[in-house]
Design a protein around this motif. Structure first.
Motif, PDB file in Angstrom:
ATOM      1  N   GLU A  50     -22.456  60.132  35.276  1.00 37.45           N
ATOM      2  CA  GLU A  50     -23.598  59.204  35.230  1.00 37.45           C
ATOM      3  C   GLU A  50     -23.253  57.942  34.443  1.00 37.45           C
ATOM      4  N   ASN A  51     -22.548  58.131  33.340  1.00 36.90           N
ATOM      5  CA  ASN A  51     -22.125  56.952  32.568  1.00 36.90           C
ATOM      6  C   ASN A  51     -21.170  56.082  33.369  1.00 36.90           C
ATOM      7  N   ALA A  52     -20.168  56.708  33.963  1.00 42.82           N
ATOM      8  CA  ALA A  52     -19.176  55.936  34.722  1.00 42.82           C
ATOM      9  C   ALA A  52     -19.850  55.155  35.842  1.00 42.82           C
ATOM     10  N   ASN A  56     -20.777  52.365  32.172  1.00 39.69           N
ATOM     11  CA  ASN A  56     -20.812  52.628  30.728  1.00 39.69           C
ATOM     12  C   ASN A  56     -19.550  53.407  30.321  1.00 39.69           C
ATOM     13  N   ILE A  57     -18.710  52.750  29.513  1.00 40.37           N
ATOM     14  CA  ILE A  57     -17.427  53.406  29.202  1.00 40.37           C
ATOM     15  C   ILE A  57     -17.567  54.589  28.256  1.00 40.37           C
ATOM     16  N   ASN A  58     -18.794  54.904  27.881  1.00 39.90           N
ATOM     17  CA  ASN A  58     -19.026  56.136  27.110  1.00 39.90           C
ATOM     18  C   ASN A  58     -18.523  57.382  27.827  1.00 39.90           C
ATOM     19  N   TYR A  59     -18.299  57.284  29.132  1.00 37.08           N
ATOM     20  CA  TYR A  59     -17.763  58.453  29.843  1.00 37.08           C
ATOM     21  C   TYR A  59     -16.451  58.890  29.207  1.00 37.08           C
ATOM     22  N   LYS A  60     -15.782  57.941  28.551  1.00 41.10           N
ATOM     23  CA  LYS A  60     -14.514  58.292  27.906  1.00 41.10           C
ATOM     24  C   LYS A  60     -14.729  59.229  26.728  1.00 41.10           C
ATOM     25  N   SER A  61     -15.881  59.140  26.076  1.00 42.48           N
ATOM     26  CA  SER A  61     -16.092  60.077  24.964  1.00 42.48           C
ATOM     27  C   SER A  61     -16.424  61.473  25.489  1.00 42.48           C
ATOM     28  N   ASP A  99      -8.744  59.718  36.257  1.00 40.50           N
ATOM     29  CA  ASP A  99      -8.584  58.750  37.348  1.00 40.50           C
ATOM     30  C   ASP A  99      -9.840  58.681  38.213  1.00 40.50           C
ATOM     31  N   ILE A 100     -10.414  59.847  38.505  1.00 38.75           N
ATOM     32  CA  ILE A 100     -11.616  59.869  39.348  1.00 38.75           C
ATOM     33  C   ILE A 100     -12.764  59.141  38.635  1.00 38.75           C
ATOM     34  N   LEU A 101     -12.933  59.431  37.346  1.00 40.87           N
ATOM     35  CA  LEU A 101     -14.017  58.778  36.586  1.00 40.87           C
ATOM     36  C   LEU A 101     -13.778  57.272  36.492  1.00 40.87           C
ATOM     37  N   HIS A 102     -12.522  56.896  36.351  1.00 45.84           N
ATOM     38  CA  HIS A 102     -12.220  55.464  36.326  1.00 45.84           C
ATOM     39  C   HIS A 102     -12.574  54.831  37.665  1.00 45.84           C
ATOM     40  N   GLY A 103     -12.279  55.554  38.746  1.00 48.94           N
ATOM     41  CA  GLY A 103     -12.651  55.079  40.083  1.00 48.94           C
ATOM     42  C   GLY A 103     -14.156  54.872  40.194  1.00 48.94           C
ATOM     43  N   VAL A 104     -14.911  55.831  39.687  1.00 47.23           N
ATOM     44  CA  VAL A 104     -16.382  55.729  39.712  1.00 47.23           C
ATOM     45  C   VAL A 104     -16.827  54.522  38.890  1.00 47.23           C
ATOM     46  N   GLU A 105     -16.194  54.320  37.748  1.00 46.08           N
ATOM     47  CA  GLU A 105     -16.535  53.163  36.900  1.00 46.08           C
ATOM     48  C   GLU A 105     -16.281  51.858  37.662  1.00 46.08           C
TER      49      GLU A 105
END
Ligand code: ASP
Ligand code: MG
Length: 237
Positions: A50-52, A56-61, A99-105
């Protein structure tokens, strides 16, 4: 023959996982083991997606939290010398997730299909660790990724299982002798081989499908409370 299913609450940390595996290892009847993701992991994966999606780069946390939780379980379970291989396997999965989350971001869009793929990492990470651990203590164990054997339609987020087709694949896969099978709960695959899920809390259903396919006498859904409570112990002390 029986199926034993353990949910997130039985898989909270290294100690709980060891206690759970003690039950598994002392089982006298032939059995199959279905596991969920570790406690809280699926929620973290949803939060991350949801963050990505909103950039919202909070997905990284969340990703860091997921990484830390699994690494500390590895540390708790394995002797230092034995854990290099499992750390590598986990790292490969976590890199793919990143990588997938970065793609979503980047595209700021997360379809139900992508969300299913993201959620699938919880069960895959946990079962990878548990399978390595059991092998490391001398119990011949194979992980079964149910995306290959529980076949569904492409109603992402809560897919419908093609039971007969799945039963055939399950029987084929689980008829191999000499192994303890650690089976991923919750996740499944479409006819085209795309990752799907059975809906939140779907692991009990996975256990039931495996039990039906293998004509089990019993499907055990293990939980972490004594006896039968009259209310949810997470809500009422
Ligand atoms: N890990 C999945 C979820 O949290 C499936 C399950 O636990 O049964 O929904
Ligand atoms: Mg449950």
């Amino acid at each position: 023959m029986k199926v034993q299913k353990f949910g997130g609450s039985s898989l909270e940390d290294g100690l709980r996982i060891k206690k759970t595996l003690n039950i598994v290892l002392h089982e006298k009847t032939d059995h199959f083991v279905v596991l969920s993701a570790m406690k809280g992991i699926t929620n973290l994966l949803v939060e991350a997606s949801e963050n990505a999606e909103t950039g919202n780069i909070n997905y990284k946390s969340q990703l860091l939290e997921i990484t830390t939780l699994h690494n500390s379980v590895i540390e708790e379970l394995f002797e230092q010398t034995a854990n290099e291989e499992v750390i590598n396997s986990i790292q490969i999965l976590l890199n793919e997730l990143k990588d997938i989350l970065h793609g979503v971001e980047l595209v700021q869009e997360c379809s139900l299909r992508t969300r299913d793929l993201i959620m699938s990492f919880g069960e895959r990470l946990n079962c990878t660790i548990v399978t390595s651990y059991l092998n490391s203590i001398g119990r011949k164990t194979k992980m079964i990724d149910t995306r290959e054997i529980i076949i569904t339609d492409d109603n992402y987020g809560s897919s419908n299982v093609f039971l007969e087709k799945s039963y055939i694949k399950i029987r084929e896969k689980l008829s191999e002798v000499g192994f303890l099978f650690i089976i991923t709960g919750f996740i499944s695959g479409s006819e085209k081989g795309i990752t799907t899920t059975l809906g939140r809390n779907g692991s009990d259903y996975t256990a039931a499908i495996i039990g039906a396919a293998m004509d089990s006498e019993i499907v055990e859904i293990w939980t972490d409370v004594d006896g039968v409570y009259s209310c949810d112990p997470r809500l009422v002390k």
